[in-house]
Design an enzyme around this catalytic site. Sequence first.
Site, mmCIF file in Angstrom:
data_model
loop_
_atom_site.group_PDB
_atom_site.id
_atom_site.type_symbol
_atom_site.label_atom_id
_atom_site.label_comp_id
_atom_site.label_asym_id
_atom_site.label_seq_id
_atom_site.Cartn_x
_atom_site.Cartn_y
_atom_site.Cartn_z
ATOM 1 N N PRO A 79 -3.232 33.321 32.972
ATOM 2 C CA PRO A 79 -3.408 33.063 34.592
ATOM 3 C C PRO A 79 -4.372 33.733 34.969
ATOM 4 O O PRO A 79 -4.057 34.403 36.246
ATOM 5 C CB PRO A 79 -2.036 33.290 34.794
ATOM 6 C CG PRO A 79 -1.400 34.170 34.204
ATOM 7 C CD PRO A 79 -1.691 33.876 32.338
ATOM 8 N N CYS A 80 -5.644 33.089 35.125
ATOM 9 C CA CYS A 80 -6.882 34.077 35.386
ATOM 10 C C CYS A 80 -7.078 34.116 37.092
ATOM 11 O O CYS A 80 -7.445 34.200 37.900
ATOM 12 C CB CYS A 80 -7.922 33.575 34.554
ATOM 13 S SG CYS A 80 -8.899 31.807 34.440
ATOM 14 N N HIS A 81 -6.017 32.846 37.588
ATOM 15 C CA HIS A 81 -5.807 32.414 38.979
ATOM 16 C C HIS A 81 -5.047 33.628 39.599
ATOM 17 O O HIS A 81 -5.331 34.154 40.990
ATOM 18 C CB HIS A 81 -5.358 30.673 39.048
ATOM 19 C CG HIS A 81 -3.986 30.818 38.824
ATOM 20 N ND1 HIS A 81 -3.328 30.666 37.371
ATOM 21 C CD2 HIS A 81 -3.320 30.959 39.157
ATOM 22 C CE1 HIS A 81 -2.009 30.971 37.091
ATOM 23 N NE2 HIS A 81 -1.639 30.924 38.928
#
Length: 200
Positions: free
Chosen positions: A161-163
């Site tokens: 989850p780089c968001h």
Amino acid sequence: MTPLDLKGDDPVLDRLAALAPVDPPDLTDRLFDSWLTTDSLLGPVRVACTHDGISFLRTTADLDEEDFRAAYRRRVGRPLRASAVVPEGLEAALHGDAAVRPRLDLLGITDFQRDVLAATRTIPAGETRPYAWVAAEVGRPGAVRATGTALATNPVPLLIPCHRVVPSGSGGIGRYIFGAPAKQRLLEAEGAIAGGGVER
């Protein structure tokens, strides 16, 4: 007499029969990785897999089929063939089930990228962390810009989850591989932002 004819009541012949060649694994499986299209919180995505796990993911809006195959081959040096087999847990994870963690096979990345992505994968749904936090987690507190670059090349967004990584201070939500509106949508779906800002 062929080796396959040796099986019988004689223990010596039985041992020889055990040495008979077996059918080799499907050569296609050894030369190709697989890919499929499925749905996600951001709409349809293309997903590439090896025998060891999911290795590449992009939205259909981001890359068409031909570009997806070419991008994968540039990354890992292997061609893809279509598959109908959906890896265990993939669909649930792509629809926001944070308790599901499908197996990943992160090919073609550096040790630093691997460390950054591993740290990022520990950020719980509904929370965010600044780039500086990720850099510190991997023992490189001065490598904030390099951390951002590593996240920008995340091979499996949505699964790592780089968001959930955002600029420090009041820098908004920051960039995202699928665009800032997609990042905002994901963070809103997880309850990590309200009113257009990042919750602290």
